[in-house]
Design a protein around this motif. Structure first.
Motif, mmCIF file in Angstrom:
data_model
loop_
_atom_site.group_PDB
_atom_site.id
_atom_site.type_symbol
_atom_site.label_atom_id
_atom_site.label_comp_id
_atom_site.label_asym_id
_atom_site.label_seq_id
_atom_site.Cartn_x
_atom_site.Cartn_y
_atom_site.Cartn_z
ATOM 1 N N UNK A 194 12.297 -10.896 -4.664
ATOM 2 C CA UNK A 194 13.199 -9.855 -4.166
ATOM 3 C C UNK A 194 14.632 -10.153 -4.599
ATOM 4 N N UNK A 195 15.392 -9.107 -4.817
ATOM 5 C CA UNK A 195 16.803 -9.295 -5.163
ATOM 6 C C UNK A 195 17.568 -9.901 -4.007
ATOM 7 N N UNK A 196 17.247 -9.472 -2.777
ATOM 8 C CA UNK A 196 17.908 -9.999 -1.593
ATOM 9 C C UNK A 196 17.017 -9.747 -0.388
ATOM 10 N N UNK B 210 7.092 1.840 -6.352
ATOM 11 C CA UNK B 210 8.110 0.798 -6.432
ATOM 12 C C UNK B 210 7.477 -0.543 -6.095
ATOM 13 N N UNK B 211 8.147 -1.622 -6.476
ATOM 14 C CA UNK B 211 7.644 -2.963 -6.217
ATOM 15 C C UNK B 211 8.607 -3.758 -5.358
ATOM 16 N N UNK C 214 15.636 -1.342 0.322
ATOM 17 C CA UNK C 214 14.549 -0.495 -0.181
ATOM 18 C C UNK C 214 13.370 -0.506 0.792
ATOM 19 N N UNK C 215 13.133 -1.681 1.385
ATOM 20 C CA UNK C 215 12.052 -1.862 2.354
ATOM 21 C C UNK C 215 12.654 -2.372 3.656
ATOM 22 N N UNK D 55 0.830 -1.213 0.000
ATOM 23 C CA UNK D 55 0.000 0.000 0.000
ATOM 24 C C UNK D 55 0.854 1.249 0.000
ATOM 25 N N UNK D 56 1.942 1.229 0.776
ATOM 26 C CA UNK D 56 2.833 2.389 0.852
ATOM 27 C C UNK D 56 3.596 2.573 -0.452
ATOM 28 N N UNK D 57 4.138 1.490 -0.985
ATOM 29 C CA UNK D 57 4.983 1.576 -2.179
ATOM 30 C C UNK D 57 4.196 1.924 -3.434
#
Length: 322
Positions: free
Chosen positions: A167-169, A139-140, A195-196, A113-115
């Protein structure tokens, strides 16, 4: 006959279960009883089913001389002075695992919701929507670095869910626990890279204001911070400052500093400027607000309470010697 105090309304089947064990005085709610009214009810009480809005300290226990047990219909019991309860011979129980899955689900929902600007998108559709326009790019989770701070039951359940987003990591921050699905790192590194950042941290002396001005000074620009642990793990004024100067890209929370009743210096409300900031998403402690889950939590707390009154073993006891 046992006297049982229930400080918030419960489901009818839970009330019937409690009434099978004694005379029940239940708050019609949803607002908590004033302190003096609660004390009056506790004066003759043998057992108390307590909720998030309650707190227990030595002063309250002195006014409840017959009290044998406090059955908490919640997971975190930082609002309850366990040492004072132990000294008074009052057994405290809690519900340790039923809240895990719905809280983890909500954490991911708040992150999305935030992104993805869900609140602003909803507002625009309801005001004057003329069809798609190129706006509100967010962003995702896919391809992002995600940090989960706190790898207890809720933190691990969050990892379960974010694994499916590509996710990348995934980073993990916890001084005591390990999880092979994440790369364990320090809080400073997680704040610098992610990012998160999703917080699933219980409130302790060492975790209060874990996310403060100093911690936020080194964050990845535009980072999104999500808190589903305890409100006072975050210093809300520091978050507001980081949002105001653009370092922090957004803040979502289901928990707030003003809810941590046992802290004498807690703020009495959420900062107005934080509530009004456009890059925030807030929910009113909905982590366990799934109908079937709430019923199960209340019933488990009721069973804990009744077991103590019957002199039986209780698996969910939270004793502290002191």
């Amino acid at each position: 006959m046992n006297r049982i105090v229930v400080s918030q309304p419960v489901h009818a089947e839970v009330l019937a279960r409690l009434q099978s064990a004694g005379h029940v005085v239940m708050n019609a709610g949803p607002e908590p009883w004033p302190a003096e009214e609660l004390a009056r009810h506790l004066r003759e009480a043998d057992a108390w089913m307590a909720f998030m809005t309650d707190r227990v300290d030595a002063g309250i226990l002195e006014r409840a001389p017959r009290l044998r047990t406090v059955a908490c219909a919640l997971k975190g019991y930082d609002n309850f002075d366990l040492a004072a309860c132990t000294r008074a011979g009052v057994q405290v129980s809690f519900v340790p695992d039923l809240l895990t899955e719905p809280t983890a689900e909500l954490a991911v929902g708040l992150a999305i919701a935030l992104a993805r600007h869900v609140l602003e998108g909803d507002r625009r559709v309801r005001s004057s929507y003329a069809g798609w326009r190129p706006s509100l790019y967010g962003t995702g989770l896919h391809g992002s670095t995600v940090a989960v701070v706190g790898l207890g039951a809720v933190g691990r359940a969050i990892v379960d869910r974010v694994q499916g987003f590509g996710c990348a990591e995934i980073l993990g921050v916890d001084p005591e626990r390990r999880d092979p699905r994440v790369r364990i790192t320090t809080l400073d590194e997680a704040l610098r890279l992610a990012h998160y950042v999703l917080l699933a941290v219980p409130l302790t002396k060492s975790s209060r204001h874990l996310i403060d001005t100093a911690a936020l000074s080194g964050i990845r620009p535009g980072q999104l911070l999500i808190n589903v642990g305890r409100g006072s793990v975050v210093h809300e004024q520091a978050v507001l400052a980081a949002l105001a100067d653009g370092r922090l890209g957004g803040y979502a929370a289901d928990v707030f500093e003003m809810e941590d009743w046992n802290l004498p210096d807690r703020p009495i409300d959420i900062p107005v400027a934080l509530l009004q900031h456009p890059r925030t998403v807030f929910t009113p402690h909905l982590g366990s607000a799934v109908r079937e889950v709430r019923l199960a939590i209340e019933m488990r707390a009721a069973d804990n309470l009744i077991a103590v009154l019957a002199g039986s073993e209780v698996a969910d006891v939270a004793w502290v010697i002191g």
